[in-house]
Design a protein around this motif. Structure first.
Motif, PDB file in Angstrom:
ATOM      1  N   HIS A  36       0.824  -1.219   0.000  1.00  0.00           N
ATOM      2  CA  HIS A  36       0.000   0.000   0.000  1.00  0.00           C
ATOM      3  C   HIS A  36       0.856   1.267   0.000  1.00  0.00           C
ATOM      4  CE1 HIS A  36      -3.309   2.705   0.894  1.00  0.00           C
ATOM      5  NE2 HIS A  36      -2.683   3.132   1.978  1.00  0.00           N
ATOM      6  N   PHE A  37       1.888   1.269   0.825  1.00  0.00           N
ATOM      7  CA  PHE A  37       2.691   2.486   0.966  1.00  0.00           C
ATOM      8  C   PHE A  37       3.824   2.593  -0.046  1.00  0.00           C
ATOM      9  CE2 PHE A  37       0.938   2.236   5.350  1.00  0.00           C
ATOM     10  CZ  PHE A  37       0.326   3.481   5.374  1.00  0.00           C
ATOM     11  N   TYR A  38       4.378   1.458  -0.453  1.00  0.00           N
ATOM     12  CA  TYR A  38       5.570   1.493  -1.291  1.00  0.00           C
ATOM     13  C   TYR A  38       5.383   0.862  -2.674  1.00  0.00           C
ATOM     14  CZ  TYR A  38       7.511   2.342   3.333  1.00  0.00           C
ATOM     15  OH  TYR A  38       7.749   2.843   4.579  1.00  0.00           O
ATOM     16  N   GLY A  39       4.257   0.210  -2.876  1.00  0.00           N
ATOM     17  CA  GLY A  39       4.003  -0.389  -4.167  1.00  0.00           C
ATOM     18  C   GLY A  39       4.756  -1.681  -4.397  1.00  0.00           C
ATOM     19  N   GLU A  40       5.402  -2.218  -3.357  1.00  0.00           N
ATOM     20  CA  GLU A  40       6.136  -3.477  -3.458  1.00  0.00           C
ATOM     21  C   GLU A  40       6.227  -4.087  -2.070  1.00  0.00           C
ATOM     22  OE1 GLU A  40      10.413  -2.907  -4.174  1.00  0.00           O
ATOM     23  OE2 GLU A  40      10.013  -0.771  -4.144  1.00  0.00           O
ATOM     24  N   GLU A  41       6.833  -5.262  -2.005  1.00  0.00           N
ATOM     25  CA  GLU A  41       6.897  -5.967  -0.728  1.00  0.00           C
ATOM     26  C   GLU A  41       8.341  -6.176  -0.313  1.00  0.00           C
ATOM     27  OE1 GLU A  41       4.537  -9.463  -0.945  1.00  0.00           O
ATOM     28  OE2 GLU A  41       2.705  -8.383  -1.429  1.00  0.00           O
ATOM     29  N   ARG A  42       9.067  -5.086  -0.183  1.00  0.00           N
ATOM     30  CA  ARG A  42      10.500  -5.188   0.092  1.00  0.00           C
ATOM     31  C   ARG A  42      10.798  -5.864   1.414  1.00  0.00           C
ATOM     32  NH1 ARG A  42      12.029   1.029  -0.821  1.00  0.00           N
ATOM     33  NH2 ARG A  42      10.136   1.175   0.417  1.00  0.00           N
ATOM     34  N   MET A  43      10.059  -5.484   2.461  1.00  0.00           N
ATOM     35  CA  MET A  43      10.337  -6.046   3.771  1.00  0.00           C
ATOM     36  C   MET A  43       9.996  -7.532   3.817  1.00  0.00           C
ATOM     37  SD  MET A  43       8.926  -4.997   7.522  1.00  0.00           S
ATOM     38  CE  MET A  43       7.348  -5.743   7.219  1.00  0.00           C
ATOM     39  N   ILE A  44       8.869  -7.895   3.204  1.00  0.00           N
ATOM     40  CA  ILE A  44       8.457  -9.292   3.194  1.00  0.00           C
ATOM     41  C   ILE A  44       9.477 -10.142   2.452  1.00  0.00           C
ATOM     42  CG2 ILE A  44       6.659 -10.902   2.488  1.00  0.00           C
ATOM     43  CD1 ILE A  44       5.944  -9.030   4.842  1.00  0.00           C
ATOM     44  N   ASP A  45      10.004  -9.624   1.361  1.00  0.00           N
ATOM     45  CA  ASP A  45      11.032 -10.349   0.621  1.00  0.00           C
ATOM     46  C   ASP A  45      12.272 -10.556   1.484  1.00  0.00           C
ATOM     47  OD1 ASP A  45       9.427 -10.497  -1.598  1.00  0.00           O
ATOM     48  OD2 ASP A  45      10.324  -8.785  -2.608  1.00  0.00           O
ATOM     49  N   ALA A  46      12.645  -9.534   2.249  1.00  0.00           N
ATOM     50  CA  ALA A  46      13.825  -9.633   3.107  1.00  0.00           C
ATOM     51  C   ALA A  46      13.610 -10.666   4.207  1.00  0.00           C
ATOM     52  CB  ALA A  46      14.151  -8.272   3.714  1.00  0.00           C
ATOM     53  N   VAL A  47      12.412 -10.675   4.797  1.00  0.00           N
ATOM     54  CA  VAL A  47      12.096 -11.659   5.838  1.00  0.00           C
ATOM     55  C   VAL A  47      12.191 -13.069   5.275  1.00  0.00           C
ATOM     56  CG1 VAL A  47      10.255 -12.570   7.312  1.00  0.00           C
ATOM     57  CG2 VAL A  47      10.664 -10.104   7.215  1.00  0.00           C
ATOM     58  N   ALA A  48      11.621 -13.283   4.098  1.00  0.00           N
ATOM     59  CA  ALA A  48      11.655 -14.606   3.473  1.00  0.00           C
ATOM     60  C   ALA A  48      13.083 -15.046   3.176  1.00  0.00           C
ATOM     61  CB  ALA A  48      10.821 -14.600   2.191  1.00  0.00           C
ATOM     62  N   THR A  49      13.913 -14.101   2.739  1.00  0.00           N
ATOM     63  CA  THR A  49      15.311 -14.415   2.440  1.00  0.00           C
ATOM     64  C   THR A  49      16.053 -14.852   3.691  1.00  0.00           C
ATOM     65  OG1 THR A  49      15.397 -12.889   0.555  1.00  0.00           O
ATOM     66  CG2 THR A  49      17.489 -13.460   1.598  1.00  0.00           C
ATOM     67  N   CYS A  50      15.830 -14.154   4.795  1.00  0.00           N
ATOM     68  CA  CYS A  50      16.507 -14.495   6.048  1.00  0.00           C
ATOM     69  C   CYS A  50      16.063 -15.858   6.564  1.00  0.00           C
ATOM     70  CB  CYS A  50      16.245 -13.419   7.097  1.00  0.00           C
ATOM     71  SG  CYS A  50      16.986 -11.814   6.723  1.00  0.00           S
ATOM     72  N   LYS A  51      14.758 -16.109   6.525  1.00  0.00           N
ATOM     73  CA  LYS A  51      14.247 -17.411   6.967  1.00  0.00           C
ATOM     74  C   LYS A  51      14.823 -18.534   6.113  1.00  0.00           C
ATOM     75  CE  LYS A  51       9.746 -15.955   8.848  1.00  0.00           C
ATOM     76  NZ  LYS A  51       8.284 -16.120   8.703  1.00  0.00           N
ATOM     77  N   SER A  52      14.811 -18.332   4.804  1.00  0.00           N
ATOM     78  CA  SER A  52      15.291 -19.356   3.888  1.00  0.00           C
ATOM     79  C   SER A  52      16.771 -19.670   4.107  1.00  0.00           C
ATOM     80  CB  SER A  52      15.062 -18.902   2.439  1.00  0.00           C
ATOM     81  OG  SER A  52      15.561 -19.847   1.529  1.00  0.00           O
ATOM     82  N   ALA A  53      17.566 -18.623   4.337  1.00  0.00           N
ATOM     83  CA  ALA A  53      19.004 -18.827   4.553  1.00  0.00           C
ATOM     84  C   ALA A  53      19.254 -19.669   5.797  1.00  0.00           C
ATOM     85  CB  ALA A  53      19.711 -17.486   4.663  1.00  0.00           C
ATOM     86  N   TRP A  54      18.518 -19.378   6.863  1.00  0.00           N
ATOM     87  CA  TRP A  54      18.691 -20.166   8.085  1.00  0.00           C
ATOM     88  C   TRP A  54      18.107 -21.563   7.945  1.00  0.00           C
ATOM     89  CZ3 TRP A  54      21.991 -19.842  11.803  1.00  0.00           C
ATOM     90  CH2 TRP A  54      22.597 -18.601  12.073  1.00  0.00           C
ATOM     91  N   ASP A  55      16.999 -21.703   7.204  1.00  0.00           N
ATOM     92  CA  ASP A  55      16.451 -23.040   6.957  1.00  0.00           C
ATOM     93  C   ASP A  55      17.497 -23.947   6.326  1.00  0.00           C
ATOM     94  OD1 ASP A  55      13.870 -22.821   7.959  1.00  0.00           O
ATOM     95  OD2 ASP A  55      13.022 -22.118   6.059  1.00  0.00           O
TER      96      ASP A  55
END
Length: 226
Positions: free
Chosen positions: A109-128
């Motif tokens: 809504h505010f930024y027109g993209e999901e930058r933070m969500i992508d970063a969260v997914a990347t961090c989770k995936s790396a630790w997985d």
């Protein structure tokens, strides 16, 4: 396997139970400790702890879902995949599904993209990836289609069953209908100490006691100077 890419240019220090620290921006198999994982997950509440009474922990969710997979004919390896599917939360913490949906919607809504969500997914995936490697198991990116579907399906089925047990039948209306998991016991929240103990016992059984204890020693040595 080499260490995953760094997740931040600078170290991000987080305490370990013995007072030492680990750099959570540097996912490496040698810092993974399944005993610490069980301890931390036993104190992280599902549903943001909103259910009446005692919190239902991520550790209990992981144990009961893994056992249900085995009860339904899955292999010990299948059960182990589920036991560790939320393992990254002992490093990066938990975000409930409603919180994730809120952040995703607000970001778009505010930024027109999901930058933070992508970063969260990347961090989770790396630790997985490093957690499963430490357990001697394939990481999610290497799972077969059947394995991925099994973990995803059991996660959804457990979530619905937990919601009904903790919040009442009305809560089940918020989820697609699914077959209740073949559980070993009823969904009643365990105290943290019991949840930690049950996680440890099932990790010994599905991952191997020698590997679990050996990994704990490796993790302690890896951070001994910090």
């Amino acid at each position: 396997m080499t260490a995953a890419m760094r997740l931040s240019p600078e170290p991000i220090w987080s305490f370990a139970p013995d007072g030492s620290v680990i750099d959570i921006a540097d996912p490496r198999p040698e810092v993974v400790c399944f005993l610490e994982m069980g301890n931390v997950l036993s104190k992280i509440a599902r549903f943001d702890g909103r259910n009446p009474g005692v919190a239902f922990s991520v550790a209990q969710h992981s144990v009961m879902g893994a056992q249900a997979i085995i009860n339904e004919g899955g292999s010990p390896a299948d059960g182990a995949l589920f036991l560790l599917h939320d393992g990254h939360e002992y490093i990066v913490g938990d975000q409930s599904r409603p919180s994730q949906e809120l952040y995703s919607s607000a970001s778009h809504h505010f930024y027109g993209e999901e930058r933070m969500i992508d970063a969260v997914a990347t961090c989770k995936s790396a630790w997985d990836e490093v957690i499963y490697y430490a357990a001697g198991l394939p990481g999610p990116e290497a799972w077969t289609q059947k394995q991925a579907a099994l973990v995803k399906s059991m996660d959804a089925r457990m979530c619905r069953a937990e919601a009904i047990a903790l919040f009442g039948p009305r809560a089940g209306e918020r989820f697609p209908k699914s077959k209740p998991p073949n559980l070993t016991s009823a969904i009643k929240p365990w105290a943290p100490m019991k949840a930690e103990e049950e996680f440890r016992k099932l990790a010994y059984r599905l991952i191997g006691e020698g590997r679990v204890i050996g990994q704990a020693a490796t993790a302690a040595a890896a951070r001994s100077s910090r």
